[in-house]
Motif scaffolding. Sequence first.
Motif, PDB file in Angstrom:
ATOM      1  N   LEU A 141       0.817  -1.207   0.000  1.00  0.00           N
ATOM      2  CA  LEU A 141       0.000   0.000   0.000  1.00  0.00           C
ATOM      3  C   LEU A 141       0.852   1.259   0.000  1.00  0.00           C
ATOM      4  O   LEU A 141       0.388   2.335  -0.371  1.00  0.00           O
ATOM      5  CB  LEU A 141      -0.921   0.010   1.227  1.00  0.00           C
ATOM      6  N   ARG A 142       2.119   1.149   0.384  1.00  0.00           N
ATOM      7  CA  ARG A 142       3.000   2.308   0.422  1.00  0.00           C
ATOM      8  C   ARG A 142       3.236   2.814  -0.993  1.00  0.00           C
ATOM      9  O   ARG A 142       3.548   2.063  -1.906  1.00  0.00           O
ATOM     10  CB  ARG A 142       4.322   1.939   1.092  1.00  0.00           C
ATOM     11  N   LEU A 143       3.131   4.112  -1.175  1.00  0.00           N
ATOM     12  CA  LEU A 143       3.226   4.706  -2.506  1.00  0.00           C
ATOM     13  C   LEU A 143       4.661   5.025  -2.904  1.00  0.00           C
ATOM     14  O   LEU A 143       4.934   5.284  -4.073  1.00  0.00           O
ATOM     15  CB  LEU A 143       2.380   5.995  -2.553  1.00  0.00           C
ATOM     16  N   ASP A 144       5.579   5.049  -1.942  1.00  0.00           N
ATOM     17  CA  ASP A 144       6.945   5.455  -2.242  1.00  0.00           C
ATOM     18  C   ASP A 144       7.886   4.269  -2.454  1.00  0.00           C
ATOM     19  O   ASP A 144       9.099   4.404  -2.369  1.00  0.00           O
ATOM     20  CB  ASP A 144       7.497   6.322  -1.102  1.00  0.00           C
ATOM     21  N   ARG A 145       7.338   3.118  -2.745  1.00  0.00           N
ATOM     22  CA  ARG A 145       8.162   1.923  -2.890  1.00  0.00           C
ATOM     23  C   ARG A 145       8.945   1.959  -4.192  1.00  0.00           C
ATOM     24  O   ARG A 145       8.474   2.463  -5.222  1.00  0.00           O
ATOM     25  CB  ARG A 145       7.303   0.660  -2.841  1.00  0.00           C
ATOM     26  N   LYS A 146      10.152   1.416  -4.157  1.00  0.00           N
ATOM     27  CA  LYS A 146      10.990   1.349  -5.348  1.00  0.00           C
ATOM     28  C   LYS A 146      10.598   0.136  -6.187  1.00  0.00           C
ATOM     29  O   LYS A 146      10.392  -0.956  -5.653  1.00  0.00           O
ATOM     30  CB  LYS A 146      12.459   1.232  -4.950  1.00  0.00           C
ATOM     31  N   ALA A 147      10.507   0.337  -7.477  1.00  0.00           N
ATOM     32  CA  ALA A 147      10.203  -0.765  -8.396  1.00  0.00           C
ATOM     33  C   ALA A 147      11.507  -1.413  -8.826  1.00  0.00           C
ATOM     34  O   ALA A 147      12.364  -0.775  -9.437  1.00  0.00           O
ATOM     35  CB  ALA A 147       9.446  -0.240  -9.608  1.00  0.00           C
TER      36      ALA A 147
END
Length: 649
Positions: A141-147
């Motif tokens: 749910l975290r929006l700042d995750r690295k892809a």
Amino acid sequence: MLNRINIVPRWIIFCLDLTVSLFSLAFAYFVRFNFNISFIDLNELQRNLIIFTIINCAVFGAVRTYAGIIRYTSAQDSFRILFSIVISNSIFFVWNIFQVTQDKPLIIGNSILVINGLCCFLLLITYRVLVKYCFLYIKNLRLDRKAVVIYGAGETGIAVKRTLDHDRKLNMQVVAFLDDNERMRGKAIDSIKIYLPSELKKLAADGKITDVLLAADISLERKNAFVDLCLENDIKVLTLPPAVTWLNGYINTRQIHNINIEELLERKPIEISNELISGQLKGKRVLVTGAAGSIGSEIVRQVCKFDPQLVILSDQSESPLHALQLELDDKNVDTTCHAFIGDVRDKHRMELLFETFKPHYVYHAAAYKHVPMMEHHPSEAIRTNVMGTKILANLSVKYGVEKFVMVSTDKAVNPTNVMGASKRLAEIYVQSLYNSFKQKNVIYSNGLSHLNKEGANKKTKFITTRFGNVLGSNGSVIPRFKEQIERGGPITVTHPDITRYFMTIPEACRLVLEAGSMGEGGEIFIFDMGKSVKIIDLAKKMIRLSGLIPDEDIKIEYSGLRPGEKLYEELLNDKENTLPTHHEKIMVAKTREYNFETISNQIEELITLGSQSQDWQVVAKMKEIVPEFKSNNSIYEDLDEEIKEIQMK
């Protein structure tokens, strides 16, 4: 909330497992009798639930089904649960057999046992998987995750993916796999699709991919090409340590790091003749000078693998030498290693060393090697690099050393600085000393008059090895660039066109041992250094590997060539050529011979000037002995002009 769930007591998991197993047994009764409660013997069900509770308490406690962390549920946990269910149901089954032999009714129907086993396993696994995916969902749910994209869809890649899934601190989400196997293209692992590496550019088109993690063993050429592709698309490249360094066989996310420039400059592993080296070093006493340095310490580590009788670690630097001794002790090296504090310029101290230990082999790595420093201190360069080598060479002959292997440098070829010229003088001395053995009626003078006939007749074999810069060595440009990047820049490059050869320390030392074993005396072995690297390109690549942009995040400045520095390093003198050896990475330089008496007298004069700290006279004498020594970007260029004027007259 997540932290609170992380510390759920094990007894709660134990109770949950017990509750699920009891529900499963009750459900098995209902399934067996088609959910018609009137057909169920409630007394029997109650009795069996009590018995099943007692049995499962014992089995679950023994097998420790409750011990695993639920959100990390793996196949291992599944096998543990399956084993416990088989055991608990088998107890009932064995009890039924006993009842049959006694002509008594069954404790529980075998069909109920089968249904119970299947249901119990399914329910215990299902609730664990649900909890696991709930955690993953909350994490995602975290929006700042690295892809992140993982290169390598093998076992290592899968292990990395599952590790990243459960490590909240890294804040990474695996969005794709890359693999060279075309048959895997389009398939999926844990719902993550597999692509070919050539499709990375398409994946990165939207700019969401931030990192690629290398989890596959690929060739150096392929790795360099792939890293370049990543850097072109502003994607950071991460890598893993070798599997042997994983903690308890598991990947520790703290071991994931940005790929180092050293990993991209490395070359194919060099194969050496271990049998030949072992045949020479086994059971022998080996002296390594400069043992506390980057090259000397690696020579020590590699020599210890060949079962010598004793390795003498000689250096004047106390703390690094002590650290090396502790390292060898920690590694439980079988070879006896003795640390000996001593300066190669101290003749009496070195005499004590040779007299005490009588080494069979000498690897001479002690030297002053920093070009700008030696340009300002030529007398010290002569005292260490020339006088120190002379002392050790003479003592090697006196005490019947079998082989003397000197570590030299590419800067000794057509030297433009004091350091390179001093190493060339050391090369000339040991070569001419060996060549003097082949002359008849040799008169040993200038420091060799003390040699006895027996020592001289042993003909110590003097061998020189010559190579360029080594990655990670003391004073190397790469550690300096790393420090400058960590400070936020700027990176200082001396000249936009400057190039250098690079070799890893283990690679260089393996070749030193190989050359030393094959040498018959008098040779200068040069190593295949591969392609020269443009330092400005190296600096830019290091900045990009750090996730920064050259000249934007980190500035690059040109400081100008340092005293004595030249743009391009060479490995051969203009008057030299090479011959191949049995090792493709090692060649022999055919060099001109020098008269030992003449060289010995000239070097003795040079050492005298150095002992008096007459720097200008020292450099002038060096240019006299080594005519190809032409100073570059140095105050001693005036001497070249004076010599040129004298020659013109």
